[in-house]
Structures are given as structure tokens and as C-alpha cells.
Write a protein that holds these residues in place. Structure first.
Motif, PDB file in Angstrom:
ATOM      1  N   TYR A  40     -69.467 134.904  50.116  1.00 57.04           N
ATOM      2  CA  TYR A  40     -70.874 134.805  49.449  1.00 57.04           C
ATOM      3  C   TYR A  40     -71.339 136.340  49.609  1.00 57.04           C
ATOM      4  CZ  TYR A  40     -75.807 135.138  48.963  1.00 57.04           C
ATOM      5  OH  TYR A  40     -77.177 135.330  48.503  1.00 57.04           O
ATOM      6  N   PRO A  41     -71.796 136.835  48.335  1.00 52.85           N
ATOM      7  CA  PRO A  41     -72.002 136.235  47.120  1.00 52.85           C
ATOM      8  C   PRO A  41     -70.613 136.467  46.604  1.00 52.85           C
ATOM      9  CG  PRO A  41     -72.837 138.581  47.266  1.00 52.85           C
ATOM     10  CD  PRO A  41     -72.439 138.311  48.611  1.00 52.85           C
ATOM     11  N   THR A  45     -72.422 132.867  41.974  1.00 51.34           N
ATOM     12  CA  THR A  45     -73.532 133.368  42.451  1.00 51.34           C
ATOM     13  C   THR A  45     -74.006 134.382  41.259  1.00 51.34           C
ATOM     14  OG1 THR A  45     -73.020 133.222  44.790  1.00 51.34           O
ATOM     15  CG2 THR A  45     -74.756 134.262  44.308  1.00 51.34           C
ATOM     16  N   ARG A  98     -78.660 140.492  47.616  1.00 51.06           N
ATOM     17  CA  ARG A  98     -77.253 141.034  46.801  1.00 51.06           C
ATOM     18  C   ARG A  98     -77.205 142.382  46.305  1.00 51.06           C
ATOM     19  NH1 ARG A  98     -78.216 135.767  46.211  1.00 51.06           N
ATOM     20  NH2 ARG A  98     -79.194 135.317  44.241  1.00 51.06           N
TER      21      ARG A  98
END
Length: 176
Positions: A40-41, A45, A98
Motif C-alpha cells: 500500500y498504496p 488505490t 500518499r
């Protein structure tokens, strides 16, 4: 001088963003950090961010040089803060997630410029309460955050892939 600006991410940016995030993941790993090491990410996503109109890219010339997601409203990660408190209890804030700069542009102080563009957009949208978090060991990101006026408010815990209750330092800025 090369043009540098921020714009909403679009579907055709997905490959460039995925490559950028993979590079950021490797950079974090080389720093010995657990942040982003559980997958992740990922591309899914980012595709969701784009579909929900919350993904943004930093463009240098014609290249995608940075990526972030701006989430409006209550963020479950920020509900339980320890070792401090938020400056307000409002639930109409923006969370920056992010945030990453491409390997090819690292070291050019573009993260500061990207953050300035993000804060300008927040102000323009009358979203004056802005929050962000990062790994306690992510010193480059902490520098970008505090260099833009954010104050450390406490600690939050995230669940990313296999990282359960990962400690993150939480920051807040009230634009005025």
C-alpha cells in the motif's frame, strides 16, 4: 525555466503514478522504514483516488513528478490521536495522503513546491484545517511538513497491509 504546476490526476497518469510510488517505496525501504512496505498504496488505490477526484499530480514540463491524494472530511486514521490533540474537533478538514516525488526529481526541492500548491488549493476551496501524517523515521517528509508550517499534534496508528498499528506522527495546519 521549466513549468511546474499541480493538476488533478487523470486515468492516463496511472502508469506514471504507479512507477513513482514504487520508487518512493524503494526509497523508504532503503531508509529502513516500514512505511509503504506492505503493498500500500498500489495501483488500485490510485485508480480509486482518480475515480473519486481526489488524486493530484505535480507536473514538471510534461512529466508527472509527484502524486498525492487529498481526502475531505473525517479520516478514520485521525479519529484516535494519542500523545497530543488536534487544534479543533471539526470534521471538515483535508487529509493529505500518499504524498510522493518521483526518483528522477528527488532532491530538487519540488516537495516543498508541491506542498505549497496543495495548501493553495485547500485555501481556495475554503478548507482551512489540513492534516497529514508520516512515519517517525521519515525525516525528509517531516522536513517538508514542518517547513510548510505544520505542527506536530500527536501520534496516530495506521493499518497498511501487514503493518498493524503502525505508528505515525500526526501534523496539522490551520490556514488563516
Amino acid at each position: 525555466m521549466t513549468t511546474v504546476f499541480m493538476r488533478p490526476a487523470i486515468k492516463s497518469d496511472l502508469k506514471a503514478i504507479a512507477t513513482l510510488i514504487d520508487g518512493a517505496r524503494q526509497f523508504l525501504k532503503s531508509q529502513g522504514l516500514s512505511q509503504w512496505q506492505s503493498g500500500y498504496p498500489n495501483e488500485e488505490t490510485v485508480a480509486t483516488d482518480i475515480a473519486l477526484n481526489r488524486g493530484y499530480v505535480l507536473v514538471v514540463g510534461s512529466e508527472v513528478a509527484g502524486y498525492t491524494a487529498l481526502l475531505a472530511g473525517t479520516d478514520p486514521v485521525y479519529e484516535a490521536i494519542t500523545d497530543g490533540q488536534w487544534l479543533s474537533e471539526a470534521d471538515d478538514y483535508i487529509s493529505i495522503h500518499r504524498f510522493a516525488i518521483s526518483d528522477g526529481f528527488r532532491g530538487q526541492k519540488l516537495a516543498q513546491r508541491f506542498m505549497t500548491a496543495i495548501l493553495t488549493l485547500c485555501y481556495d476551496k475554503k478548507q482551512f484545517d489540513v492534516r497529514i501524517d508520516t512515519h517517525p523515521g521519515n525525516h525528509p517528509m517531516q522536513s517538508v511538513i514542518t517547513g510548510n508550517g505544520f505542527e506536530k499534534r500527536g501520534v496516530v496508528y495506521i493499518n497498511e497491509g501487514q503493518e498493524i498499528n503502525g505508528e505515525r506522527w500526526a501534523y496539522q495546519l490551520i490556514l488563516s
